[in-house]
Design a protein around this motif. Structure first.
Motif, PDB file in Angstrom:
ATOM      1  N   ARG A  44       0.827  -1.205   0.000  1.00 25.31           N
ATOM      2  CA  ARG A  44       0.000   0.000   0.000  1.00 25.31           C
ATOM      3  C   ARG A  44       0.863   1.257   0.000  1.00 25.31           C
ATOM      4  N   THR A  45       1.960   1.234   0.749  1.00 26.31           N
ATOM      5  CA  THR A  45       2.859   2.390   0.778  1.00 26.31           C
ATOM      6  C   THR A  45       3.504   2.608  -0.579  1.00 26.31           C
TER       7      THR A  45
ATOM      8  N   LEU B 222      -2.032   8.802   3.098  1.00 17.18           N
ATOM      9  CA  LEU B 222      -1.763   7.551   3.804  1.00 17.18           C
ATOM     10  C   LEU B 222      -1.084   7.835   5.145  1.00 17.18           C
TER      11      LEU B 222
ATOM     12  N   GLU C  40      -4.911   6.888  -3.882  1.00 21.63           N
ATOM     13  CA  GLU C  40      -4.476   7.263  -2.538  1.00 21.63           C
ATOM     14  C   GLU C  40      -3.046   7.790  -2.589  1.00 21.63           C
TER      15      GLU C  40
ATOM     16  N   ASN D  14      -9.540   8.887  -2.818  1.00 21.02           N
ATOM     17  CA  ASN D  14      -8.744   8.193  -1.800  1.00 21.02           C
ATOM     18  C   ASN D  14      -8.958   6.684  -1.798  1.00 21.02           C
TER      19      ASN D  14
ATOM     20  N   PRO E 194      -7.478   3.114  -2.015  1.00 16.97           N
ATOM     21  CA  PRO E 194      -6.170   2.459  -1.894  1.00 16.97           C
ATOM     22  C   PRO E 194      -5.768   1.762  -3.186  1.00 16.97           C
ATOM     23  N   PHE E 195      -4.493   1.899  -3.547  1.00 11.27           N
ATOM     24  CA  PHE E 195      -3.886   1.313  -4.732  1.00 11.27           C
ATOM     25  C   PHE E 195      -4.367   1.958  -6.034  1.00 11.27           C
TER      26      PHE E 195
ATOM     27  N   SER F 224       0.978   4.100  -2.965  1.00  8.83           N
ATOM     28  CA  SER F 224       0.719   5.523  -2.712  1.00  8.83           C
ATOM     29  C   SER F 224       1.888   6.391  -3.163  1.00  8.83           C
TER      30      SER F 224
ATOM     31  N   ARG G  17      -2.542   6.767   8.777  1.00  5.64           N
ATOM     32  CA  ARG G  17      -1.761   6.068   9.799  1.00  5.64           C
ATOM     33  C   ARG G  17      -1.820   6.803  11.140  1.00  5.64           C
TER      34      ARG G  17
END
Length: 283
Positions: free
Chosen positions: A60-61, A237, A232, A226, A228-229, A64, A241
């Motif tokens: 995910r990081t 992100l 985002e 927004n 994810p993948f 992003s 967190r």
């Protein structure tokens, strides 16, 4: 007594002494810039190499970061061309509304980024002024990478315009006249005379625009969706967190963005310095 033998009169300083002035500026710089950066670096270092690498390389990081860098790069390419063109128009032409157009270039600076994001979302949504025309053509902007690029371009375009504009205004017209006398015309004069003179400022504006786009949050968060993948961005992100009380994850992502920005600014300064030296030598 002759003028040559008259005692020299020491000019009175307008600002306070050097020590007081330097101390005040260094203190302000430390509180506003250096201490937060050092705190972020120490927080990232306290995570540990293994944990830091695990956070950064998480799917995910990485997704992003890829989305953020890709959108920022595309927005910067657009701003590099459009900002140069806009600066040229504002400096070289006189037309009704020029002052108003010049003032409009500063709106992204004055407008809160969240307001900009809401406005862009309203305009480019399916029932918005522009979205209602684009979506029947199969061009969706909201909740896509194109929307992120649009938001980043909007917030960072003034950096290019305001960097190039004063250099163009101060450019000596004799340079172009000399080129014309030697038979140079149109684009050749711009490519070989004008652009080398403004290139250091242009590179500085482009790089600052890219760095600004990397850290954009408020304008993007509304128009991106927004997902994810998909849409985002890295700054969002990091915020997620924080909401999850994952301070290590947020610090690691923020540290990556900071390192990217610092490396980019360092490379930009080196390129600008080399371009300035090359221009001085050729001149």
């Amino acid at each position: 007594m002759s003028l040559t033998s008259a005692p020299a009169v020491r000019a009175r300083a307008v600002l306070p002494g050097f020590r007081l002035t330097l101390g005040t500026t260094v203190l302000y710089l430390s509180i506003i810039v250096l201490i937060p950066i050092i705190a972020l670096v120490l927080t990232g270092a306290g995570i540990g190499p293994a944990r830091l690498w695990a956070i950064i390389t998480a799917p995910r990081t990485l997704a992003s970061l890829r989305i953020t860098i890709t959108a920022a790069a595309v927005a910067t390419i657009i701003n590099a061309a459009y900002g140069l063109l806009m600066a040229w128009v504002l400096v070289r032409y006189r037309f009704p509304g020029r002052r108003l157009l010049d003032a409009l270039m500063d709106i992204p600076f004055a407008l809160p980024t969240a307001v900009a994001g809401l406005s862009l979302t309203a305009l480019y949504s399916a029932n918005g002024w522009f979205g209602s025309v684009l979506e029947p053509l199969g061009l969706q902007v909201v909740y896509t990478l194109g929307g992120i690029v649009l938001a980043m371009s909007f917030t960072s375009i003034p950096f290019v315009v305001r960097a190039v504009q004063p250099v163009l205004e101060e450019l000596d017209p004799a340079l172009e006249q000399a080129a014309a006398s030697l038979g140079s015309r149109g684009f050749t004069t711009f490519r070989r005379v004008i652009f080398p003179a403004i290139m250091p400022a242009w590179l500085g504006g482009v790089t600052t625009s890219f760095a600004r786009s990397l850290g954009e949050f408020g304008a993007v968060v509304f128009i991106a969706g927004n997902l994810p993948f998909k849409t985002e961005i890295a700054s969002l992100l990091a915020y997620i967190r924080l909401e999850e009380y994952d301070y290590e994850g947020a610090a690691a992502i923020a540290l990556v963005l900071m390192v990217l920005a610092l490396v980019l600014l360092f490379v930009s300064n080196m390129v600008q310095l080399r371009a300035a030296r090359h221009g001085a030598v050729t001149a």
